[in-house]
Write a protein that holds these residues in place. Structure first.
Motif, short mmCIF file in Angstrom:
data_model
loop_
_atom_site.label_atom_id
_atom_site.label_comp_id
_atom_site.label_asym_id
_atom_site.label_seq_id
_atom_site.Cartn_x
_atom_site.Cartn_y
_atom_site.Cartn_z
N SER A 187 0.82 -1.22 0.00
CA SER A 187 0.00 0.00 0.00
C SER A 187 0.85 1.26 0.00
CB SER A 187 -0.93 0.00 1.21
OG SER A 187 -0.19 -0.09 2.41
N TRP A 188 2.06 1.19 0.58
CA TRP A 188 2.88 2.39 0.63
C TRP A 188 3.33 2.84 -0.76
CZ3 TRP A 188 7.64 1.89 -1.53
CH2 TRP A 188 8.20 0.60 -1.60
N LEU A 189 3.33 1.89 -1.72
CA LEU A 189 3.71 2.25 -3.08
C LEU A 189 2.67 3.19 -3.69
CD1 LEU A 189 6.07 1.52 -4.90
CD2 LEU A 189 4.65 -0.24 -5.95
N LEU A 190 1.39 2.89 -3.45
CA LEU A 190 0.33 3.77 -3.93
C LEU A 190 0.38 5.12 -3.22
CD1 LEU A 190 -2.75 1.38 -4.20
CD2 LEU A 190 -1.55 2.50 -6.08
N VAL A 191 0.66 5.08 -1.92
CA VAL A 191 0.71 6.32 -1.14
C VAL A 191 1.81 7.24 -1.66
CG1 VAL A 191 1.23 7.26 1.14
CG2 VAL A 191 -0.30 5.30 0.92
N LEU A 192 2.99 6.68 -1.94
CA LEU A 192 4.09 7.50 -2.45
C LEU A 192 3.80 8.02 -3.85
CD1 LEU A 192 7.25 5.53 -1.24
CD2 LEU A 192 6.27 7.60 -0.28
N GLY A 193 3.20 7.19 -4.67
CA GLY A 193 2.91 7.61 -6.04
C GLY A 193 1.82 8.65 -6.13
N ALA A 194 0.95 8.71 -5.11
CA ALA A 194 -0.17 9.66 -5.16
C ALA A 194 0.30 11.11 -5.13
CB ALA A 194 -1.12 9.40 -4.00
N GLY A 195 1.49 11.36 -4.60
CA GLY A 195 1.97 12.74 -4.49
C GLY A 195 2.34 13.37 -5.82
N THR A 196 2.41 12.57 -6.89
CA THR A 196 2.79 13.13 -8.19
C THR A 196 1.72 14.07 -8.74
OG1 THR A 196 1.90 11.16 -9.26
CG2 THR A 196 4.25 11.16 -8.76
N LEU A 197 0.44 13.77 -8.48
CA LEU A 197 -0.63 14.63 -9.01
C LEU A 197 -0.63 16.01 -8.38
CD1 LEU A 197 -3.63 12.20 -9.53
CD2 LEU A 197 -2.33 13.42 -11.27
N PRO A 198 -0.60 16.14 -7.04
CA PRO A 198 -0.50 17.50 -6.47
C PRO A 198 0.77 18.22 -6.90
CG PRO A 198 -1.16 15.92 -4.80
CD PRO A 198 -0.77 15.12 -5.99
N PHE A 199 1.86 17.48 -7.04
CA PHE A 199 3.11 18.11 -7.46
C PHE A 199 2.99 18.69 -8.86
CE2 PHE A 199 7.33 17.81 -9.52
CZ PHE A 199 8.02 18.69 -8.70
N GLY A 200 2.21 18.01 -9.72
CA GLY A 200 2.02 18.51 -11.07
C GLY A 200 1.31 19.85 -11.12
N THR A 201 0.50 20.15 -10.11
CA THR A 201 -0.22 21.42 -10.11
C THR A 201 0.68 22.61 -9.79
OG1 THR A 201 -0.84 21.25 -7.79
CG2 THR A 201 -2.31 20.24 -9.39
N LEU A 202 1.76 22.37 -9.05
CA LEU A 202 2.59 23.49 -8.62
C LEU A 202 4.00 23.46 -9.20
CD1 LEU A 202 4.60 22.19 -6.20
CD2 LEU A 202 2.50 22.34 -4.92
N PHE A 203 4.27 22.49 -10.09
CA PHE A 203 5.63 22.34 -10.60
C PHE A 203 6.11 23.60 -11.33
CE2 PHE A 203 8.05 21.33 -14.49
CZ PHE A 203 9.27 21.03 -13.91
N ILE A 204 5.27 24.11 -12.25
CA ILE A 204 5.69 25.26 -13.06
C ILE A 204 5.85 26.50 -12.19
CG2 ILE A 204 5.02 26.77 -14.96
CD1 ILE A 204 3.66 24.43 -16.27
N GLU A 205 4.89 26.72 -11.28
CA GLU A 205 5.00 27.90 -10.41
C GLU A 205 6.20 27.79 -9.49
OE1 GLU A 205 3.64 31.63 -9.92
OE2 GLU A 205 2.80 30.09 -11.23
N LEU A 206 6.52 26.56 -9.06
CA LEU A 206 7.70 26.34 -8.22
C LEU A 206 8.97 26.69 -8.99
CD1 LEU A 206 8.33 25.25 -5.35
CD2 LEU A 206 8.69 23.02 -6.40
N PHE A 207 8.98 26.37 -10.26
CA PHE A 207 10.13 26.70 -11.10
C PHE A 207 10.33 28.21 -11.18
CE2 PHE A 207 11.49 28.08 -15.35
CZ PHE A 207 12.78 27.59 -15.36
N PHE A 208 9.25 28.96 -11.37
CA PHE A 208 9.36 30.41 -11.48
C PHE A 208 9.77 31.03 -10.15
CE2 PHE A 208 6.97 29.89 -15.41
CZ PHE A 208 7.58 30.82 -16.22
N ILE A 209 9.27 30.48 -9.04
CA ILE A 209 9.67 31.00 -7.72
C ILE A 209 11.16 30.79 -7.51
CG2 ILE A 209 9.40 30.69 -5.24
CD1 ILE A 209 6.47 30.00 -5.74
N MET A 210 11.64 29.57 -7.79
CA MET A 210 13.06 29.28 -7.60
C MET A 210 13.92 30.13 -8.52
SD MET A 210 13.25 27.08 -5.18
CE MET A 210 14.95 26.56 -5.37
N SER A 211 13.47 30.31 -9.75
CA SER A 211 14.24 31.13 -10.69
C SER A 211 14.31 32.58 -10.24
CB SER A 211 13.61 31.05 -12.09
OG SER A 211 13.63 29.72 -12.57
N SER A 212 13.20 33.09 -9.71
CA SER A 212 13.19 34.48 -9.23
C SER A 212 14.15 34.66 -8.06
CB SER A 212 11.76 34.88 -8.80
OG SER A 212 10.89 34.83 -9.89
#
Length: 653
Positions: A509-534
């Protein structure tokens, strides 16, 4: 084709408004008001800490052998946010007069460079340190290519081969605009002037821009021995930014000069920060973020619709049976119906779960309120440190929400018994602040050892501890008291005395739990890139309208992902959903930390020294822990609501 539903139109309109709140073309509500300068009035330039993207450690301006003001070095008034960010704003010897162009102005002639000063200058040049100066709270902008690349500040010097050159002549350009008095202030001034019989028609100006061009010029140190500060240099200085001349040598004095010119521009006071808020790749930023949000919202909507229809069909089919058929169905079917006697069994380490959820409520509330206020313009970049100060304030106040949420969940798990609520409240007040204190103290020792201005002063440490124990802790206890007095959530089913055995699973079950975080990460990946670049490029990040939308989408996706995984676990008769629902959405923190590591290895490959890397990793770990608590709380609360609703909707014997 049918017209779109009214709710969709309202959602689209709300997103449109929020996205258009982030640009800086409007007047900043709490920003500084324009200051009127008459022709010839003195302007005082200030200096900030030296910064570098190569080390991430700021140092004081006067740690290098620069010219000191005649009246001595004085610190400017700084707020809590500025101190925590490592800003050290001090006065400088640079003096301008409004709308008075001056050239070949001598600042000072330093003492001959010692070996220690020479080596320190060379080290700071190798580490790409930038000098940051301010005029009327505006950082100096340096254009490397007009309208394409802009930087705040200018380098200490440059290395060419084996030789080091220092930028010792500065060419300043002050952009001004005729003073525009606000209507209310103008009316009050006119009334006052009429009463006193004195009306001033002298034209006034306000500073709306500040630019700098650094040059390396070989001065004649002997010809200025008898000259004083602000006197004319004997010869004309030609500032050529593409050539260097002043090489650093042992036992050689340095001469610093400057020139300033004033240019009137059609830049109004509310728009003077526009040049700083422009981001590289603006079109890519807008379209990528919008595309990402639309795709994520579309996929999340599909998952939600399919999920709700599946559960509702299952419930409807079950409720249509009579009692006899239900009993037979309970014996024959597997799935979530068979864990009715165990689904609300208290989880392991229930106290820790309540504490983490309470701290998550506090962190998430702080993030939402702070970003919303910033998007509305209440925390303008003109108010230095306002963002960090606001975050700290909201975090302290929301201790009430943390204590309330943690104790009420604790009371629900204990079946209405609120015994031990003070212990839970105390742990909530100390858990995340304790982790923060441990990380910051460790990093602070490294900064103290490096004599960096990024180190939190001991007096500020005492202030933070007092804020913690005198405000946050009492408010958390108040929230805990309210949670203990509030009625607990009535569980819809009874828990069996003997726990049901969980069947062996095909996949851990922990495999599903770890993999589930990819979807929320996809929502903020681009904005995170711009924050880090700034942050890396030393630019001002102020697209908080986008960030608020991204935050809302991430919360929605975290809730949906947690609901789906909780339902999947219940369907395979795994009733230990409490912690899994927390970490299914909280696992996004793992991907954020991995992204920080990737950014360190690829984009910050020039980061020098183990101290700089340790600082970067320490701050990254702190952010990851905060994100885990906030997102995990969203997942747990949404799953708890879903499980409670699911087992309340059907009677199972």
């Amino acid at each position: 084709m049918s017209p779109p539903p009214r709710s969709t139109i309202w959602i689209a309109f709300s997103i449109f408004l929020l996205l258009h709140l982030s640009p800086s073309h409007g007047f900043y509500l709490p920003g500084s008001y324009p200051h009127k300068y008459l022709i010839g009035d003195s302007l005082f330039m200030k200096v900030n800490s030296l910064t570098s993207i190569d080390t991430e450690m700021p140092f004081g301006y006067y740690s290098l052998p620069f010219c000191c003001p005649l009246e001595g070095i004085k610190d400017s008034a700084e707020n809590l946010g500025e101190l925590l960010m490592g800003d050290r704003i001090e006065n400088s010897p640079y003096r301008f007069r409004m709308f008075t162009n001056e050239s070949d102005m001598l600042l000072c002639r330093t003492d001959p460079l010692s070996i220690a000063d020479l080596n320190l200058l060379k080290k700071r040049i190798d580490q790409m340190y930038q000098v940051n100066v301010l005029l009327e709270n505006l950082p100096a902008i340096r254009y490397t290519s007009k309208d394409d690349h802009r930087w705040t500040g200018f380098p200490v010097g440059v290395r060419i081969g084996e030789f080091y050159f220092i930028f010792n002549h500065l060419k300043f350009t002050v952009l001004v605009h005729k003073y525009e008095e606000p209507a209310t202030v103008a009316a009050a001034s006119a009334t006052s002037a009429t009463a006193s019989g004195a009306v001033s028609d002298a034209p006034g100006y306000m500073v709306v821009g500040f630019e700098v061009v650094p040059c390396s010029f070989q001065h004649d140190t002997e010809s200025i021995k008898n000259l004083k500060m602000y006197e004319k240099y004997p010869t004309n200085i030609q500032c050529e930014p593409t050539t260097v001349a002043m090489a650093l040598k042992d036992k050689q004095p340095l001469v610093f000069t400057y020139e300033v010119s004033f240019v009137e521009r059609d830049i109004h006071w509310p728009s003077r920060w526009d040049a700083y808020l422009k981001m590289e790749g603006a079109k890519v930023h807008w379209f990528s973020i919008l595309n990402s949000l639309i795709v994520i919202a579309f996929l999340a909507g599909i998952v939600l619709v399919i999920f709700l229809r599946t559960v509702r069909r299952d419930l409807t089919r079950y409720e249509e049976l009579d009692k006899e058929a239900q009993t037979q169905m309970n014996e024959e079917l597997s799935g979530w119906k068979l864990v009715v006697g165990d689904v609300f069994r208290a989880p392991g380490n229930a106290t820790l779960l309540c504490v983490m959820v309470g701290d998550g409520v506090q962190i998430l509330g702080m993030a939402v309120v702070t970003i919303l206020f910033a998007a509305l313009g209440f925390m303008s970049p003109a108010s230095r440190g306002a963002l960090i100060t606001g975050m700290l304030f909201f975090y302290l106040v929301l201790g009430i929400a943390a204590g309330y949420a943690a104790v009420r969940i604790w009371k629900t798990i204990k079946g209405g018994n609120h015994t031990g609520w003070m212990s839970v409240s105390w742990k909530v007040a100390c858990f995340f602040p304790g982790i923060t204190f441990l990380i910051l103290t460790t990093l602070n020792f490294l900064l103290w050892g490096s004599h960096s201005t990024g180190a939190i002063p001991f007096s500020l440490f005492i202030i933070l501890i007092l804020l913690w124990f005198c405000i946050s802790v009492p408010l958390t206890f108040v929230g805990g008291y309210l949670g203990a007095k509030a009625p607990h959530v009535e569980l819809p089913v009874r828990t069996n005395p003997i726990p049901r055995e969980i069947p062996p699973q095909k996949y851990p079950s922990w495999l599903l739990v770890l993999g589930a975080g990819t979807l929320p990460f996809g929502t903020l990946f681009i904005e995170l890139f711009f924050i880090m670049s700034s942050l890396r490029m030393g630019r001002v990040y102020y697209v908080f309208g986008f960030l608020f939308i991204v935050l809302i989408f991430m919360v929605v996706v975290c809730a949906e992902v947690s609901l789906v995984l909780t339902y999947m676990h219940l369907c395979v008769e795994d009733w230990k959903w409490w912690w899994k629902s927390f970490f299914s959405s909280g696992s996004v923190a793992i991907y954020i930390f991995l992204y920080y590591l990737n950014y360190l290895v690829i984009d910050l490959e020039s980061l020098s020294g183990p101290v700089s890397a340790t600082l970067y990793l320490g701050y990254s770990l702190f952010i990851a822990v905060a994100v885990m608590l906030a997102t995990g709380t969203v997942g747990f609360l949404s799953s708890f609501w879903f499980v409670h609703y699911l087992f309340s909707s059907v009677k199972l014997d």
